[in-house]
Design a protein around this motif. Structure first.
Motif, short mmCIF file in Angstrom:
data_model
loop_
_atom_site.label_atom_id
_atom_site.label_comp_id
_atom_site.label_asym_id
_atom_site.label_seq_id
_atom_site.Cartn_x
_atom_site.Cartn_y
_atom_site.Cartn_z
N ASP A 47 37.16 47.78 40.08
CA ASP A 47 37.56 46.42 39.73
C ASP A 47 38.09 46.36 38.30
OD1 ASP A 47 36.71 45.29 42.20
OD2 ASP A 47 34.66 45.19 41.44
N ALA A 48 37.42 47.06 37.38
CA ALA A 48 37.85 47.06 35.98
C ALA A 48 39.25 47.66 35.84
CB ALA A 48 36.85 47.81 35.11
N LEU A 49 39.51 48.73 36.55
CA LEU A 49 40.85 49.33 36.52
C LEU A 49 41.89 48.35 37.05
CD1 LEU A 49 40.15 52.93 37.92
CD2 LEU A 49 40.70 52.31 35.55
N ILE A 50 41.56 47.71 38.17
CA ILE A 50 42.49 46.77 38.79
C ILE A 50 42.74 45.57 37.88
CG2 ILE A 50 42.75 45.15 40.72
CD1 ILE A 50 41.30 47.33 42.45
N LEU A 51 41.69 45.04 37.27
CA LEU A 51 41.84 43.89 36.39
C LEU A 51 42.60 44.22 35.11
CD1 LEU A 51 38.35 42.23 36.84
CD2 LEU A 51 40.56 41.21 37.45
N LYS A 60 50.29 45.44 46.50
CA LYS A 60 50.90 44.17 46.91
C LYS A 60 50.41 43.06 45.99
CE LYS A 60 49.16 44.33 51.00
NZ LYS A 60 48.75 43.97 52.34
N PHE A 61 51.33 42.30 45.49
CA PHE A 61 51.00 41.20 44.59
C PHE A 61 51.61 39.92 45.13
CE2 PHE A 61 50.90 45.04 42.02
CZ PHE A 61 49.72 44.90 41.33
N PRO A 62 51.06 38.77 44.81
CA PRO A 62 49.80 38.51 44.10
C PRO A 62 48.61 38.98 44.94
CG PRO A 62 50.69 36.47 44.97
CD PRO A 62 51.70 37.54 45.26
N PHE A 63 47.45 39.11 44.27
CA PHE A 63 46.30 39.74 44.90
C PHE A 63 45.00 39.24 44.29
CE2 PHE A 63 43.42 43.32 45.72
CZ PHE A 63 43.67 43.53 47.06
N VAL A 64 43.95 39.17 45.12
CA VAL A 64 42.59 38.84 44.67
C VAL A 64 41.77 40.13 44.69
CG1 VAL A 64 40.48 37.55 45.15
CG2 VAL A 64 42.71 36.48 45.55
N PRO A 65 41.32 40.62 43.53
CA PRO A 65 40.50 41.84 43.49
C PRO A 65 39.03 41.55 43.83
CG PRO A 65 40.93 41.07 41.27
CD PRO A 65 41.66 40.13 42.20
N GLY A 66 38.22 42.59 43.79
CA GLY A 66 36.78 42.46 44.03
C GLY A 66 36.36 43.26 45.25
N ILE A 67 35.76 44.44 45.03
CA ILE A 67 35.48 45.35 46.14
C ILE A 67 34.18 45.04 46.87
CG2 ILE A 67 36.85 47.19 45.10
CD1 ILE A 67 34.17 48.68 44.57
N ASP A 68 33.42 44.07 46.37
CA ASP A 68 32.21 43.70 47.10
C ASP A 68 31.91 42.22 46.89
OD1 ASP A 68 31.04 43.54 44.56
OD2 ASP A 68 29.80 45.30 44.81
N PHE A 69 31.06 41.67 47.76
CA PHE A 69 30.60 40.30 47.60
C PHE A 69 29.44 40.03 48.55
CE2 PHE A 69 34.10 39.70 50.71
CZ PHE A 69 33.45 39.04 51.73
N SER A 70 28.73 38.96 48.26
CA SER A 70 27.71 38.44 49.17
C SER A 70 27.96 36.95 49.31
CB SER A 70 26.30 38.69 48.61
OG SER A 70 26.11 38.02 47.39
N GLY A 71 27.59 36.41 50.46
CA GLY A 71 27.82 34.99 50.66
C GLY A 71 27.37 34.51 52.02
N THR A 72 27.90 33.36 52.42
CA THR A 72 27.49 32.67 53.64
C THR A 72 28.70 32.44 54.54
OG1 THR A 72 25.79 31.54 52.35
CG2 THR A 72 26.29 30.64 54.52
N VAL A 73 28.56 32.78 55.80
CA VAL A 73 29.65 32.59 56.76
C VAL A 73 29.91 31.10 56.95
CG1 VAL A 73 30.35 32.90 59.18
CG2 VAL A 73 29.19 34.76 57.97
N GLU A 74 31.18 30.70 56.80
CA GLU A 74 31.59 29.31 57.03
C GLU A 74 32.28 29.14 58.38
OE1 GLU A 74 33.92 27.86 53.71
OE2 GLU A 74 32.08 27.20 52.75
N GLU A 75 33.05 30.14 58.79
CA GLU A 75 33.75 30.13 60.09
C GLU A 75 33.78 31.54 60.61
OE1 GLU A 75 37.80 28.86 59.52
OE2 GLU A 75 37.22 27.03 58.50
N SER A 76 33.71 31.69 61.93
CA SER A 76 33.79 33.02 62.51
C SER A 76 34.33 32.99 63.93
CB SER A 76 32.40 33.67 62.52
OG SER A 76 32.45 34.93 63.14
N SER A 77 35.26 33.90 64.21
CA SER A 77 35.66 34.15 65.58
C SER A 77 35.23 35.56 65.98
CB SER A 77 37.17 33.95 65.77
OG SER A 77 37.89 34.83 64.93
N GLU A 96 41.21 46.22 47.38
CA GLU A 96 42.24 47.23 47.13
C GLU A 96 43.46 46.97 48.02
OE1 GLU A 96 40.63 51.30 47.21
OE2 GLU A 96 38.68 50.31 47.36
N LYS A 97 43.21 46.88 49.34
CA LYS A 97 44.28 46.61 50.31
C LYS A 97 44.21 45.18 50.83
CE LYS A 97 43.43 51.01 52.27
NZ LYS A 97 43.08 51.73 53.47
#
Length: 136
Positions: A47-51, A60-77, A96-97
């Protein structure tokens, strides 16, 4: 329905690298079948390299970085996840991709997610983070 949220957006137009916190809406989230309200993400070496300048990792740009996260499902199929499930994500090219977790929302492939064990909070999961899982 489109909903606005904030994300770190990196861009590289005409060899001019930028990083900003921008307000975007969920219509920008194209990849995946699970929408997650991101609670936490950790900052990893990649992430530091990417930022810094894209780190020759993001293509590919524009882009949102961040290789990990935790959270709550809001919608799912995806049959494995329902609204309200607590989840974590590490890797699979996210940050990354595919747009990553340095955002208030993320849409990802449900096969990339893991249900968070009841013994952990989303904050504890990211306190350990990807580097911690690797070290273990």
């Amino acid at each position: 329905m489109s909903e606005k949220f904030k994300a770190i957006i990196i861009d590289n137009q005409n060899e001019k690298f930028t990083r900003e916190i921008k307000e975007i809406d969920t219509s920008h989230l194209k990849d995946g079948n699970v929408l997650v309200k991101v609670d936490y993400s950790s900052l990893n070496f990649k992430d530091a390299l990417i930022l810094n300048d894209g780190g020759r990792i993001v293509r590919k740009f524009p882009f949102v970085p961040g290789i990990d996260f935790s959270g709550t499902v809001e919608e799912s199929s995806n049959n494995n996840f329902t609204t309200g499930d607590k989840v974590i994500l590490n890797g699979f090219g996210v940050g990354e991709k595919y747009w990553g977790g340095l955002s208030q929302k993320a849409r990802v492939n449900g096969n990339f997610l893991v249900k968070l064990p009841n013994e952990f909070t989303t904050k504890q999961a990211m306190a350990i983070g990807t580097a911690g899982y690797t070290a273990m």
